[in-house]
Design a protein around this motif. Structure first.
Motif, PDB file in Angstrom:
ATOM      1  N   ILE A 178     -37.772  46.993  13.393  1.00  0.00           N
ATOM      2  CA  ILE A 178     -38.605  45.811  13.608  1.00  0.00           C
ATOM      3  C   ILE A 178     -39.728  45.810  12.583  1.00  0.00           C
ATOM      4  CG2 ILE A 178     -39.928  44.515  15.314  1.00  0.00           C
ATOM      5  CD1 ILE A 178     -38.581  46.340  17.459  1.00  0.00           C
ATOM      6  N   SER A 179     -39.735  44.805  11.710  1.00  0.00           N
ATOM      7  CA  SER A 179     -40.704  44.781  10.616  1.00  0.00           C
ATOM      8  C   SER A 179     -40.746  43.378  10.023  1.00  0.00           C
ATOM      9  CB  SER A 179     -40.296  45.800   9.535  1.00  0.00           C
ATOM     10  OG  SER A 179     -41.097  45.693   8.379  1.00  0.00           O
ATOM     11  N   ASP A 180     -41.780  43.103   9.225  1.00  0.00           N
ATOM     12  CA  ASP A 180     -41.756  41.873   8.429  1.00  0.00           C
ATOM     13  C   ASP A 180     -41.131  42.126   7.060  1.00  0.00           C
ATOM     14  OD1 ASP A 180     -43.751  43.315   7.167  1.00  0.00           O
ATOM     15  OD2 ASP A 180     -45.376  41.939   7.724  1.00  0.00           O
ATOM     16  N   PHE A 181     -40.843  43.385   6.768  1.00  0.00           N
ATOM     17  CA  PHE A 181     -40.185  43.796   5.529  1.00  0.00           C
ATOM     18  C   PHE A 181     -40.955  43.338   4.290  1.00  0.00           C
ATOM     19  CE2 PHE A 181     -36.977  44.272   8.727  1.00  0.00           C
ATOM     20  CZ  PHE A 181     -36.325  45.447   8.363  1.00  0.00           C
ATOM     21  N   HIS A 182     -42.279  43.294   4.412  1.00  0.00           N
ATOM     22  CA  HIS A 182     -43.127  43.030   3.248  1.00  0.00           C
ATOM     23  C   HIS A 182     -43.388  44.368   2.546  1.00  0.00           C
ATOM     24  CE1 HIS A 182     -43.342  38.993   4.400  1.00  0.00           C
ATOM     25  NE2 HIS A 182     -44.484  38.969   5.059  1.00  0.00           N
ATOM     26  N   MET A 183     -42.341  44.883   1.976  1.00  0.00           N
ATOM     27  CA  MET A 183     -42.397  46.176   1.295  1.00  0.00           C
ATOM     28  C   MET A 183     -41.422  46.125   0.129  1.00  0.00           C
ATOM     29  SD  MET A 183     -40.293  48.493   4.103  1.00  0.00           S
ATOM     30  CE  MET A 183     -41.070  47.746   5.553  1.00  0.00           C
ATOM     31  N   PRO A 184     -41.554  47.039  -0.842  1.00  0.00           N
ATOM     32  CA  PRO A 184     -40.639  46.994  -1.987  1.00  0.00           C
ATOM     33  C   PRO A 184     -39.176  47.124  -1.574  1.00  0.00           C
ATOM     34  CG  PRO A 184     -42.506  48.447  -2.428  1.00  0.00           C
ATOM     35  CD  PRO A 184     -42.585  48.080  -0.977  1.00  0.00           C
ATOM     36  N   LEU A 185     -38.320  46.377  -2.256  1.00  0.00           N
ATOM     37  CA  LEU A 185     -36.891  46.451  -1.957  1.00  0.00           C
ATOM     38  C   LEU A 185     -36.355  47.864  -2.168  1.00  0.00           C
ATOM     39  CD1 LEU A 185     -35.600  43.113  -3.545  1.00  0.00           C
ATOM     40  CD2 LEU A 185     -35.913  43.616  -1.109  1.00  0.00           C
ATOM     41  N   GLU A 186     -36.936  48.574  -3.134  1.00  0.00           N
ATOM     42  CA  GLU A 186     -36.492  49.951  -3.394  1.00  0.00           C
ATOM     43  C   GLU A 186     -36.759  50.847  -2.185  1.00  0.00           C
ATOM     44  OE1 GLU A 186     -37.265  47.726  -7.029  1.00  0.00           O
ATOM     45  OE2 GLU A 186     -38.551  48.221  -5.311  1.00  0.00           O
ATOM     46  N   LEU A 187     -37.869  50.629  -1.510  1.00  0.00           N
ATOM     47  CA  LEU A 187     -38.190  51.415  -0.318  1.00  0.00           C
ATOM     48  C   LEU A 187     -37.226  51.081   0.816  1.00  0.00           C
ATOM     49  CD1 LEU A 187     -40.118  53.390   1.112  1.00  0.00           C
ATOM     50  CD2 LEU A 187     -41.558  51.423   1.714  1.00  0.00           C
ATOM     51  N   ILE A 188     -36.908  49.804   0.970  1.00  0.00           N
ATOM     52  CA  ILE A 188     -35.958  49.393   2.007  1.00  0.00           C
ATOM     53  C   ILE A 188     -34.590  50.031   1.764  1.00  0.00           C
ATOM     54  CG2 ILE A 188     -34.761  47.430   3.042  1.00  0.00           C
ATOM     55  CD1 ILE A 188     -37.188  45.712   2.304  1.00  0.00           C
ATOM     56  N   ALA A 189     -34.136  49.992   0.510  1.00  0.00           N
ATOM     57  CA  ALA A 189     -32.828  50.570   0.174  1.00  0.00           C
ATOM     58  C   ALA A 189     -32.813  52.071   0.433  1.00  0.00           C
ATOM     59  CB  ALA A 189     -32.496  50.273  -1.288  1.00  0.00           C
ATOM     60  N   GLU A 190     -33.891  52.756   0.067  1.00  0.00           N
ATOM     61  CA  GLU A 190     -33.962  54.206   0.293  1.00  0.00           C
ATOM     62  C   GLU A 190     -33.918  54.523   1.789  1.00  0.00           C
ATOM     63  OE1 GLU A 190     -36.664  58.098  -1.023  1.00  0.00           O
ATOM     64  OE2 GLU A 190     -37.254  56.072  -1.643  1.00  0.00           O
ATOM     65  N   PHE A 192     -32.544  52.641   4.169  1.00  0.00           N
ATOM     66  CA  PHE A 192     -31.182  52.384   4.633  1.00  0.00           C
ATOM     67  C   PHE A 192     -30.260  53.548   4.280  1.00  0.00           C
ATOM     68  CE2 PHE A 192     -31.932  47.762   5.323  1.00  0.00           C
ATOM     69  CZ  PHE A 192     -31.218  47.625   6.494  1.00  0.00           C
ATOM     70  N   ASN A 193     -30.393  54.071   3.088  1.00  0.00           N
ATOM     71  CA  ASN A 193     -29.560  55.204   2.693  1.00  0.00           C
ATOM     72  C   ASN A 193     -29.813  56.418   3.575  1.00  0.00           C
ATOM     73  OD1 ASN A 193     -27.947  54.240   0.516  1.00  0.00           O
ATOM     74  ND2 ASN A 193     -29.742  54.256  -0.822  1.00  0.00           N
ATOM     75  N   MET A 194     -31.076  56.649   3.924  1.00  0.00           N
ATOM     76  CA  MET A 194     -31.415  57.805   4.750  1.00  0.00           C
ATOM     77  C   MET A 194     -30.964  57.617   6.199  1.00  0.00           C
ATOM     78  SD  MET A 194     -35.215  58.706   3.239  1.00  0.00           S
ATOM     79  CE  MET A 194     -35.403  60.189   4.235  1.00  0.00           C
TER      80      MET A 194
END
Length: 287
Positions: A178-190, A192-194
C-alpha cells in the motif's frame, strides 16, 4: 472488536499453497479436500474413508483402491504500508487514513478466510512499533493498524521498503503493498525483485488534487514532504497541463513496471471500495 472501517473482500491466490494447514486455498498436500488427485492402493495410503469400490473391482491385481484428494490449505497474507512523507498528503482525505482502512480490511479478510496475517510499516526504515509478525491474532492486527491514524512524520523517504522482505514469510504469500509509489522506479523494481517469491498486489493511493487542484495563475510553493525541499513556481495553464501530463506518464510507467512483475496495480483515487478489490482478484488472480 472489528473496526467499522474494516471492509472485508474476497481474494484468491494464483498458485497452489504449500502449507500443511487446512484452509481455503488449493494446495499441494494430499488430504481431506475436494479436488480429486487420483487413486492408489490402500496399502500405500491406509485411509478406509476414501475407499473406491468401483476402481477396486476393476483393479487387475485385486488391490483395494482409495481416492486421493488435494487438501485446501492456508496462505500467508501481509499488508506492507508506506509511511513516507508523501503519504501524509491530505486532499479530500489523508492517504495514510485510507491505507489504514485497506490494511484493516486485508486483516479482516484474511481472518475470515482462515489465513495468517502480518503487517509491516516502513519509511526510510522499517518502523518496528508498526510491525506485526505473521499470526492469527486479528485483534492485535487491528490495534497495530489503528496507530496509523496518529502517525505523523514528514521528511522521511521510502527506502525502508528494501528491509521489508526479511519480515515476510519463508513460504509464498500474498502481499498488499500500500503506497502512493512516489518513489524512483529503480527502487520499486529492486523491491519487486527482493519480494519475487511472493504475489505482490500494488495498491496505489493517488488523489487528483495532487495534480488538478493547482492555482490557475500566480506564484505558489511546492514542498517535497520526503526531503523538505521548497520550490517556488509560477503557475499558469501551461504548467497545470504539464502536471497532469506528468501524472498520466507516471501512471503509464507504473503500470508497465507492475506488468513486468506480473503484479497488476490497483489504483485508488478516492475511498476504498471492498467490492472493487474483490473484482480485482476475479479479473487478475484466479487460479
Amino acid at each position: 472488536m472489528i473496526p467499522s472501517y474494516a471492509k472485508p473482500f474476497t481474494y484468491a491466490i494464483p498458485w497452489r499453497s504449500s502449507s500443511v494447514h487446512f484452509g481455503g486455498h488449493k494446495g499441494t498436500q494430499r488430504g481431506l479436500g475436494f479436488e480429486y488427485r487420483g487413486n492408489v492402493p490402500l496399502v500405500d495410503y491406509p485411509d478406509a474413508r476414501r475407499m473406491d469400490l468401483r476402481q477396486s473391482l476393476r483393479d487387475p491385481f485385486e488391490q483395494v483402491q482409495v481416492r486421493l484428494h488435494n487438501q485446501d490449505n492456508t496462505t500467508p497474507v501481509f499488508a506492507v504500508c508506506d509511511l513516507s512523507g508523501s503519504m501524509q498528503y491530505a486532499g479530500r482525505r489523508r492517504k495514510l487514513d485510507i491505507a489504514r482502512e485497506i490494511a484493516a480490511s486485508a486483516a479482516c479478510s484474511a481472518h475470515e478466510a482462515g489465513d495468517l496475517f502480518g503487517f509491516v510499516g516502513y519509511h526510510s526504515q522499517v518502523e518496528e512499533p508498526l510491525l506485526l509478525p505473521l499470526g492469527a491474532h486479528v485483534h492485535q492486527a487491528f490495534e497495530i493498524i489503528e496507530q496509523l491514524g496518529d502517525f505523523r512524520r514528514l521528511n522521511v523517504g521510502p527506502q525502508g521498503i528494501l528491509e521489508v522482505p526479511q519480515y515476510l514469510s519463508q513460504h509464498r504469500g500474498l502481499v498488499f503493498w500500500i503506497s502512493d509509489f512516489h518513489m524512483p522506479l529503480e527502487l520499486i523494481a529492486e523491491a519487486f525483485n527482493m519480494m519475487s517469491m511472493h504475489q505482490v498486489i500494488p495498491v496505489v493511493l493517488w488523489d487528483e488534487r495532487e495534480y488538478k487542484a493547482l492555482p490557475r495563475f500566480g506564484f505558489g510553493n511546492l514542498i517535497d514532504p520526503e526531503t523538505g525541499r521548497n520550490r517556488v513556481i509560477l503557475f499558469r495553464e501551461a504548467v497545470r497541463a504539464q502536471f497532469e501530463a506528468a501524472f498520466a506518464a507516471r501512471r503509464e510507467a507504473l503500470e508497465d513496471m507492475f506488468e513486468r512483475f506480473d503484479s497488476p496495480g490497483h489504483f485508488i483515487e478516492g475511498d476504498f471500495d471492498a467490492d472493487a478489490m474483490s473484482h480485482y482478484f476475479e479479473q487478475y488472480m484466479s487460479l
